[in-house]
Design a protein around this motif. Structure first.
Motif, PDB file in Angstrom:
ATOM      1  N   GLU A  76     -14.889 -24.951  -1.698  1.00  0.00           N
ATOM      2  CA  GLU A  76     -15.924 -25.620  -2.141  1.00  0.00           C
ATOM      3  C   GLU A  76     -16.782 -24.788  -3.115  1.00  0.00           C
ATOM      4  O   GLU A  76     -17.333 -25.173  -4.191  1.00  0.00           O
ATOM      5  CB  GLU A  76     -16.956 -25.772  -0.944  1.00  0.00           C
ATOM      6  CG  GLU A  76     -16.672 -26.591   0.010  1.00  0.00           C
ATOM      7  CD  GLU A  76     -16.530 -28.142  -0.511  1.00  0.00           C
ATOM      8  OE1 GLU A  76     -17.368 -28.530  -1.564  1.00  0.00           O
ATOM      9  OE2 GLU A  76     -15.741 -28.916   0.192  1.00  0.00           O
ATOM     10  N   TRP A  77     -16.840 -23.523  -2.894  1.00  0.00           N
ATOM     11  CA  TRP A  77     -17.210 -22.477  -4.180  1.00  0.00           C
ATOM     12  C   TRP A  77     -16.567 -22.692  -5.233  1.00  0.00           C
ATOM     13  O   TRP A  77     -17.113 -22.640  -6.448  1.00  0.00           O
ATOM     14  CB  TRP A  77     -17.404 -21.264  -3.665  1.00  0.00           C
ATOM     15  CG  TRP A  77     -18.794 -20.839  -2.645  1.00  0.00           C
ATOM     16  CD1 TRP A  77     -18.741 -20.869  -1.415  1.00  0.00           C
ATOM     17  CD2 TRP A  77     -20.113 -20.848  -3.264  1.00  0.00           C
ATOM     18  NE1 TRP A  77     -20.033 -20.789  -1.051  1.00  0.00           N
ATOM     19  CE2 TRP A  77     -20.955 -20.686  -2.272  1.00  0.00           C
ATOM     20  CE3 TRP A  77     -20.616 -20.801  -4.719  1.00  0.00           C
ATOM     21  CZ2 TRP A  77     -22.237 -20.532  -2.194  1.00  0.00           C
ATOM     22  CZ3 TRP A  77     -22.045 -20.640  -4.557  1.00  0.00           C
ATOM     23  CH2 TRP A  77     -22.807 -20.492  -3.528  1.00  0.00           C
ATOM     24  N   ALA A  78     -15.378 -22.836  -5.220  1.00  0.00           N
ATOM     25  CA  ALA A  78     -14.441 -22.639  -6.327  1.00  0.00           C
ATOM     26  C   ALA A  78     -14.449 -24.181  -7.140  1.00  0.00           C
ATOM     27  O   ALA A  78     -14.636 -23.986  -8.555  1.00  0.00           O
ATOM     28  CB  ALA A  78     -12.850 -22.461  -5.967  1.00  0.00           C
ATOM     29  N   TYR A  79     -14.584 -25.153  -6.313  1.00  0.00           N
ATOM     30  CA  TYR A  79     -14.824 -26.269  -7.044  1.00  0.00           C
ATOM     31  C   TYR A  79     -16.153 -26.334  -7.626  1.00  0.00           C
ATOM     32  O   TYR A  79     -16.319 -26.641  -8.846  1.00  0.00           O
ATOM     33  CB  TYR A  79     -14.827 -27.350  -5.804  1.00  0.00           C
ATOM     34  CG  TYR A  79     -13.597 -28.028  -5.670  1.00  0.00           C
ATOM     35  CD1 TYR A  79     -12.566 -28.379  -6.499  1.00  0.00           C
ATOM     36  CD2 TYR A  79     -12.684 -27.824  -4.282  1.00  0.00           C
ATOM     37  CE1 TYR A  79     -11.113 -29.008  -6.190  1.00  0.00           C
ATOM     38  CE2 TYR A  79     -11.757 -28.282  -3.767  1.00  0.00           C
ATOM     39  CZ  TYR A  79     -10.825 -29.018  -4.941  1.00  0.00           C
ATOM     40  OH  TYR A  79      -9.759 -29.392  -4.653  1.00  0.00           O
ATOM     41  N   ALA A  80     -17.390 -25.884  -7.058  1.00  0.00           N
ATOM     42  CA  ALA A  80     -18.590 -25.847  -7.636  1.00  0.00           C
ATOM     43  C   ALA A  80     -18.562 -24.913  -8.892  1.00  0.00           C
ATOM     44  O   ALA A  80     -19.091 -25.318 -10.182  1.00  0.00           O
ATOM     45  CB  ALA A  80     -19.503 -25.495  -6.563  1.00  0.00           C
ATOM     46  N   GLY A  81     -18.110 -23.941  -8.940  1.00  0.00           N
ATOM     47  CA  GLY A  81     -18.072 -23.055  -9.866  1.00  0.00           C
ATOM     48  C   GLY A  81     -17.242 -23.540 -11.215  1.00  0.00           C
ATOM     49  O   GLY A  81     -17.669 -23.396 -12.247  1.00  0.00           O
ATOM     50  N   PHE A  82     -16.027 -24.189 -10.980  1.00  0.00           N
ATOM     51  CA  PHE A  82     -15.251 -24.734 -11.931  1.00  0.00           C
ATOM     52  C   PHE A  82     -16.081 -26.152 -12.679  1.00  0.00           C
ATOM     53  O   PHE A  82     -16.339 -26.313 -13.810  1.00  0.00           O
ATOM     54  CB  PHE A  82     -14.005 -25.321 -11.518  1.00  0.00           C
ATOM     55  CG  PHE A  82     -12.995 -24.442 -11.425  1.00  0.00           C
ATOM     56  CD1 PHE A  82     -12.636 -23.645 -12.683  1.00  0.00           C
ATOM     57  CD2 PHE A  82     -12.159 -23.925 -10.457  1.00  0.00           C
ATOM     58  CE1 PHE A  82     -11.712 -22.470 -12.729  1.00  0.00           C
ATOM     59  CE2 PHE A  82     -11.086 -23.341 -10.331  1.00  0.00           C
ATOM     60  CZ  PHE A  82     -11.145 -22.323 -11.580  1.00  0.00           C
ATOM     61  N   ALA A  83     -16.904 -26.844 -11.609  1.00  0.00           N
ATOM     62  CA  ALA A  83     -17.636 -27.830 -12.191  1.00  0.00           C
ATOM     63  C   ALA A  83     -18.791 -27.387 -13.152  1.00  0.00           C
ATOM     64  O   ALA A  83     -19.195 -27.883 -14.203  1.00  0.00           O
ATOM     65  CB  ALA A  83     -18.486 -28.623 -11.108  1.00  0.00           C
ATOM     66  N   ILE A  84     -19.271 -26.257 -12.504  1.00  0.00           N
ATOM     67  CA  ILE A  84     -20.424 -25.614 -13.553  1.00  0.00           C
ATOM     68  C   ILE A  84     -19.697 -25.083 -14.772  1.00  0.00           C
ATOM     69  O   ILE A  84     -20.290 -25.375 -15.997  1.00  0.00           O
ATOM     70  CB  ILE A  84     -21.307 -24.601 -12.765  1.00  0.00           C
ATOM     71  CG1 ILE A  84     -21.815 -25.085 -11.626  1.00  0.00           C
ATOM     72  CG2 ILE A  84     -22.068 -23.635 -13.668  1.00  0.00           C
ATOM     73  CD1 ILE A  84     -22.552 -24.113 -10.447  1.00  0.00           C
ATOM     74  N   LEU A 113     -10.465 -32.058 -11.843  1.00  0.00           N
ATOM     75  CA  LEU A 113     -11.400 -31.565 -10.936  1.00  0.00           C
ATOM     76  C   LEU A 113     -11.936 -32.377  -9.948  1.00  0.00           C
ATOM     77  O   LEU A 113     -11.543 -31.952  -8.682  1.00  0.00           O
ATOM     78  CB  LEU A 113     -12.220 -30.428 -11.598  1.00  0.00           C
ATOM     79  CG  LEU A 113     -12.847 -29.706 -10.586  1.00  0.00           C
ATOM     80  CD1 LEU A 113     -12.045 -28.575 -10.156  1.00  0.00           C
ATOM     81  CD2 LEU A 113     -14.116 -28.972 -10.916  1.00  0.00           C
ATOM     82  N   LEU A 114     -12.603 -33.514 -10.211  1.00  0.00           N
ATOM     83  CA  LEU A 114     -13.203 -34.192  -9.066  1.00  0.00           C
ATOM     84  C   LEU A 114     -12.274 -34.997  -8.499  1.00  0.00           C
ATOM     85  O   LEU A 114     -12.362 -35.362  -7.290  1.00  0.00           O
ATOM     86  CB  LEU A 114     -14.338 -35.202 -10.007  1.00  0.00           C
ATOM     87  CG  LEU A 114     -15.489 -34.489 -10.412  1.00  0.00           C
ATOM     88  CD1 LEU A 114     -16.225 -35.559 -11.383  1.00  0.00           C
ATOM     89  CD2 LEU A 114     -16.408 -34.039  -9.380  1.00  0.00           C
ATOM     90  N   LEU A 115     -11.034 -35.488  -9.202  1.00  0.00           N
ATOM     91  CA  LEU A 115     -10.045 -35.984  -8.404  1.00  0.00           C
ATOM     92  C   LEU A 115      -9.284 -35.374  -7.462  1.00  0.00           C
ATOM     93  O   LEU A 115      -9.237 -35.792  -6.206  1.00  0.00           O
ATOM     94  CB  LEU A 115      -8.970 -36.387  -9.429  1.00  0.00           C
ATOM     95  CG  LEU A 115      -7.898 -37.637  -9.079  1.00  0.00           C
ATOM     96  CD1 LEU A 115      -8.654 -38.939  -8.628  1.00  0.00           C
ATOM     97  CD2 LEU A 115      -7.023 -37.758 -10.282  1.00  0.00           C
TER      98      LEU A 115
END
Length: 132
Positions: A76-84, A113-115
């Motif tokens: 979850e943190w990795a996904y959030a970091g990449f989105a930011i 990434l969202l996919l």
């Protein structure tokens, strides 16, 4: 039909996650030390050490997404970091260079990434339902 949906979700998840791994992990690891990469960071007005820091976190984040042993909270943190990172890249390029391919490309990667993110959660929910 349930198995077919799960298989399709798994293919979407694996494909999108591998693309993120290649673009955000492998490619920066191979090219992040080059003068072109350093100039790209300077061009946007960031100090050189920011590029090195970004490189480390991109590699760690992409490994967190691709490795199956990674705990869900870390993913979850990795996904959030990449989105930011993708939003920040889009805004940085827009402010410095105006609207162009370099501004749109981070949004393309963000959509992949969202996919990956949504298919990851859908796959996990399908597995949990099967176990119940």
């Amino acid at each position: 039909m349930e198995k077919q949906n799960q298989k399709k979700t798994k293919i979407v998840y694996l494909t999108s996650t591998i693309i993120i791994f290649l673009f955000e992990g492998v490619m920066p690891a191979l090219t992040g030390h080059t003068e072109l990469a350093k100039e790209g960071i300077r061009h946007l007005g960031y100090p050189e050490y920011f590029g090195a820091l970004l490189l480390v976190f991109k590699i760690l984040g992409s490994l967190a997404l691709i490795l199956t042993i990674t705990p869900p909270k870390i993913k979850e943190w990795a996904y959030a970091g990449f989105a930011i990172t993708m939003f920040s890249a889009c805004i940085s390029h827009w402010v410095v260079d105006g609207l162009g391919i370099q501004t749109i490309f981070p949004l393309v990667i963000l959509s992949i990434l969202l996919l990956s993110y949504f298919s990851y959660h859908k796959l996990n929910n399908q597995i949990l339902v099967q176990r119940a």
